[in-house]
Design a protein around this motif. Sequence first.
Motif, PDB file in Angstrom:
ATOM      1  N   ALA A 134     130.573  64.887 123.343  1.00 28.56           N
ATOM      2  CA  ALA A 134     129.130  65.100 123.193  1.00 28.56           C
ATOM      3  C   ALA A 134     128.789  66.584 123.321  1.00 28.56           C
ATOM      4  O   ALA A 134     127.952  67.113 122.575  1.00 28.56           O
ATOM      5  CB  ALA A 134     128.372  64.296 124.242  1.00 28.56           C
ATOM      6  N   ILE A 135     129.440  67.269 124.257  1.00 27.72           N
ATOM      7  CA  ILE A 135     129.192  68.703 124.462  1.00 27.72           C
ATOM      8  C   ILE A 135     129.660  69.500 123.248  1.00 27.72           C
ATOM      9  O   ILE A 135     128.947  70.362 122.734  1.00 27.72           O
ATOM     10  CB  ILE A 135     129.913  69.183 125.736  1.00 27.72           C
ATOM     11  N   LYS A 136     130.868  69.199 122.799  1.00 26.38           N
ATOM     12  CA  LYS A 136     131.422  69.911 121.647  1.00 26.38           C
ATOM     13  C   LYS A 136     130.611  69.631 120.390  1.00 26.38           C
ATOM     14  O   LYS A 136     130.371  70.537 119.574  1.00 26.38           O
ATOM     15  CB  LYS A 136     132.879  69.488 121.446  1.00 26.38           C
ATOM     16  N   GLY A 137     130.163  68.393 120.242  1.00 23.29           N
ATOM     17  CA  GLY A 137     129.395  68.021 119.065  1.00 23.29           C
ATOM     18  C   GLY A 137     128.069  68.744 118.976  1.00 23.29           C
ATOM     19  O   GLY A 137     127.663  69.205 117.901  1.00 23.29           O
ATOM     20  N   ILE A 138     127.374  68.860 120.123  1.00 20.81           N
ATOM     21  CA  ILE A 138     126.063  69.513 120.101  1.00 20.81           C
ATOM     22  C   ILE A 138     126.202  71.023 119.896  1.00 20.81           C
ATOM     23  O   ILE A 138     125.382  71.650 119.226  1.00 20.81           O
ATOM     24  CB  ILE A 138     125.270  69.186 121.388  1.00 20.81           C
ATOM     25  N   LEU A 139     127.281  71.612 120.434  1.00 15.72           N
ATOM     26  CA  LEU A 139     127.536  73.042 120.212  1.00 15.72           C
ATOM     27  C   LEU A 139     127.864  73.312 118.743  1.00 15.72           C
ATOM     28  O   LEU A 139     127.383  74.289 118.160  1.00 15.72           O
ATOM     29  CB  LEU A 139     128.690  73.511 121.085  1.00 15.72           C
ATOM     30  N   ARG A 140     128.660  72.448 118.160  1.00 11.92           N
ATOM     31  CA  ARG A 140     129.018  72.602 116.738  1.00 11.92           C
ATOM     32  C   ARG A 140     127.778  72.478 115.863  1.00 11.92           C
ATOM     33  O   ARG A 140     127.559  73.301 114.954  1.00 11.92           O
ATOM     34  CB  ARG A 140     130.051  71.538 116.360  1.00 11.92           C
ATOM     35  N   ALA A 141     126.952  71.463 116.142  1.00 14.65           N
ATOM     36  CA  ALA A 141     125.738  71.265 115.349  1.00 14.65           C
ATOM     37  C   ALA A 141     124.802  72.461 115.476  1.00 14.65           C
ATOM     38  O   ALA A 141     124.195  72.901 114.486  1.00 14.65           O
ATOM     39  CB  ALA A 141     125.034  69.991 115.802  1.00 14.65           C
ATOM     40  N   ASN A 143     125.634  75.573 116.057  1.00 12.23           N
ATOM     41  CA  ASN A 143     126.186  76.697 115.307  1.00 12.23           C
ATOM     42  C   ASN A 143     125.970  76.542 113.807  1.00 12.23           C
ATOM     43  O   ASN A 143     125.738  77.532 113.102  1.00 12.23           O
ATOM     44  CB  ASN A 143     127.683  76.852 115.615  1.00 12.23           C
ATOM     45  N   ILE A 144     126.031  75.317 113.308  1.00 13.85           N
ATOM     46  CA  ILE A 144     125.734  75.086 111.892  1.00 13.85           C
ATOM     47  C   ILE A 144     124.259  75.359 111.616  1.00 13.85           C
ATOM     48  O   ILE A 144     123.897  75.959 110.600  1.00 13.85           O
ATOM     49  CB  ILE A 144     126.119  73.652 111.479  1.00 13.85           C
ATOM     50  N   LEU A 145     123.390  74.926 112.525  1.00 12.71           N
ATOM     51  CA  LEU A 145     121.959  75.183 112.363  1.00 12.71           C
ATOM     52  C   LEU A 145     121.660  76.675 112.337  1.00 12.71           C
ATOM     53  O   LEU A 145     120.757  77.124 111.622  1.00 12.71           O
ATOM     54  CB  LEU A 145     121.173  74.505 113.489  1.00 12.71           C
ATOM     55  N   TYR A 155     121.605  71.507 105.996  1.00 11.74           N
ATOM     56  CA  TYR A 155     122.616  71.214 107.026  1.00 11.74           C
ATOM     57  C   TYR A 155     123.789  70.402 106.465  1.00 11.74           C
ATOM     58  O   TYR A 155     124.954  70.773 106.649  1.00 11.74           O
ATOM     59  CB  TYR A 155     121.967  70.468 108.193  1.00 11.74           C
ATOM     60  N   LYS A 156     123.490  69.300 105.804  1.00 16.48           N
ATOM     61  CA  LYS A 156     124.548  68.416 105.316  1.00 16.48           C
ATOM     62  C   LYS A 156     125.464  69.113 104.319  1.00 16.48           C
ATOM     63  O   LYS A 156     126.695  68.954 104.361  1.00 16.48           O
ATOM     64  CB  LYS A 156     123.937  67.165 104.677  1.00 16.48           C
ATOM     65  N   LYS A 157     124.890  69.917 103.445  1.00 12.11           N
ATOM     66  CA  LYS A 157     125.674  70.635 102.443  1.00 12.11           C
ATOM     67  C   LYS A 157     126.654  71.583 103.110  1.00 12.11           C
ATOM     68  O   LYS A 157     127.845  71.629 102.761  1.00 12.11           O
ATOM     69  CB  LYS A 157     124.742  71.406 101.500  1.00 12.11           C
ATOM     70  N   VAL A 158     126.165  72.352 104.070  1.00  9.51           N
ATOM     71  CA  VAL A 158     127.029  73.311 104.765  1.00  9.51           C
ATOM     72  C   VAL A 158     128.099  72.585 105.575  1.00  9.51           C
ATOM     73  O   VAL A 158     129.257  73.014 105.623  1.00  9.51           O
ATOM     74  CB  VAL A 158     126.188  74.237 105.679  1.00  9.51           C
ATOM     75  N   GLU A 159     127.727  71.470 106.190  1.00 10.05           N
ATOM     76  CA  GLU A 159     128.704  70.707 106.969  1.00 10.05           C
ATOM     77  C   GLU A 159     129.829  70.197 106.074  1.00 10.05           C
ATOM     78  O   GLU A 159     131.008  70.211 106.463  1.00 10.05           O
ATOM     79  CB  GLU A 159     128.017  69.547 107.675  1.00 10.05           C
TER      80      GLU A 159
END
Length: 291
Positions: A134-141, A143-145, A155-159
């Motif tokens: 959960a921690i890693k996921g929110i940090l990754r999201a 950084n993409i934002l 967001y989805k395109k870049v992901e």
Amino acid sequence: MHQNNKNKKDNKSNEEKSFFIPNFKEDYISSCHNFKLLLDKYIPFYKTNNKNKGIFDLKETKDFAFNNLQNPNIQKICNNLLETIKSYQKMITNETFSLTTKSRLIVGLGTTSVLEVSIRLHHIYGIPYIPSSAIKGILRAYNILKIVNFDMNQYKKVEEEIESIKEVEKKDLNKLNQKEIIVKLFGNQNFQGELIVLDAYPENCQVFEKDIINVHFKDYYQDKKAPQENHQLTPITFLTIKKGTKFNFYFKNSDLYKSLTKRDLKEDLKEATKYLGLGAKSSLGYGVLDD
């Protein structure tokens, strides 16, 4: 099935308490030192003849289970476990810091449970915690934002572009672009990220607080009947981590994070919880952490 007070009804609720564990004795509960056992296994059911409640009265069951969590003996043992976990986690990480919940926190709300709704507890120690995923996921999201300037339409395109990256391991760190930096830190389907995140644990075990979800128009959602104002409200109680709970976070290779992003890991995690929230019900303000 073992039954307590088989021929005797509870004077208050007129309901018969039963445990669905062979040869189980209620005395076992007072000597149990694991929150997860109390909430997943040592659960009584109160049999009722009330047609409006059904076969079992879940409210009585929840009240019994939640009250057992306040046992001072289990709190003491849980706190000792936390001290042990803290010492070991510090040994294998290079950065640790603490953040405090500024609102209620609930992780694992949708996990299957005999109590309707659940809360994430360690599968061995029974301690409430925030999973590293959960921690890693929110940090990754977060950084993409940052890359898309918080434009959710992009967001989805870049992901998808990040997931398609195949080579970052041999590249010079100074030549990585923003998307490759995310892969280097958090990984994708082709590469294992180098930022190591461990589970976060509370400073102590006095963390639980009851909350409710007040279900409107239950007949509409369950039986597809027309919603009407005379439908009875159905409050569902569940456990949360209370506001003001201090959590300890642990990271390895955090120096790589700072080197590549030019930002502080702790500050980014705080900002990520403000924008996205940790756990469930984040749209209602749950899961925000700060100093």
